[in-house]
Scaffold this motif. Sequence first.
Motif, short mmCIF file in Angstrom:
data_model
loop_
_atom_site.label_atom_id
_atom_site.label_comp_id
_atom_site.label_asym_id
_atom_site.label_seq_id
_atom_site.Cartn_x
_atom_site.Cartn_y
_atom_site.Cartn_z
N LEU A 42 77.70 68.94 71.91
CA LEU A 42 78.16 69.76 71.11
C LEU A 42 79.67 68.54 70.11
N ALA A 60 77.55 78.64 69.15
CA ALA A 60 76.49 78.45 70.11
C ALA A 60 76.13 79.23 71.06
N LEU A 66 72.38 77.07 68.17
CA LEU A 66 73.85 76.80 66.98
C LEU A 66 74.13 76.68 65.52
#
Length: 256
Positions: free
Chosen positions: A25, A217, A227
């Motif tokens: 991420l 997310a 996401l």
Amino acid sequence: MSALLSAKGLKLAFGGVKAADGIDLDVMEGEFLAIIGPNGAGKTTFINMTTGYLKPQAGEITYRGQKLLGLSPRKIVGLGIARSFQLPQLFTEHTVLENVALAIAARDGIWVPFAPLLRPSVRAEAEEVLARFGLSALAERRGDALNEGARKLTDIAMAVALRPQLLLMDEPTSGVAAADKMAVVETLVRVLRDAKVTAVFVEHDMEVVARFADRVAVWGQGRIMALGPPQQILNDPQVLRDVIGIAPKEASHASA
Ligand SMILES: Nc1ncnc2c1ncn2[C@@H]1O[C@H](COP(=O)(O)OP(=O)(O)OP(=O)(O)O)[C@@H](O)[C@H]1O
Ligand SMILES: [Mg+2]
């Protein structure tokens, strides 16, 4: 926008439970990123790994290019990353003002118990932080005499007093009465935008997510399942079914 925080390949298992199973991420500078997902999906685990409370068994996290893994929570705060907790961590026998003053003192490395509460400069700064959060009227109220909305805001005020550039909030609205919820979020979003703080927040209320998140997310079984922008994610049939728990055709109120 560039990535402020970057997580790559994070893994952490507790026995047979995969709390993180390959998390990748990037959190972009200036954004508000919401994390949603069912209980036990690993949302808090991600915050704990990012803030030094848990060490992943694999992977890497960088903040402004610097590696975070292995650093203590205090060191990570010193780099500009703060957090608030699923259950607020206030000193309940102390007032709202004292709690924020103690956070300021901790930031400045003053660890003499109670001494910072007597310092005019610390008190003045605490008063200024409380004013930004609309908490001035509650400054002399003890932590154990607050409603949940004020308790959450005080907890977040303590985190903001650390002057973070990135703030991770674990369920900032959980337990807050429905009637107070939007006012609480509006306050904290206003303070964070004014201070140009990038925010990651775990949230179960999809109305809050739809209104305040730049991206969402979706966590599930230690992985990021989806996401994207809220209007896309909150209308995704699989997200509606697995996370929000409603059949797609009755989901029109979940749109942004
Ligand atoms: N310190 C720990 N020791 C053992 N198991 C843990 C620990 N922390 C988390 N777990 C387990 O890891 C999984 C993910 O937990 P986590 O708290 O990250 O979930 P969550 O998505 O925040 O859930 P919730 O929405 O209920 O807060 C759960 O099965 C949890 O029981
Ligand atoms: Mg959690």
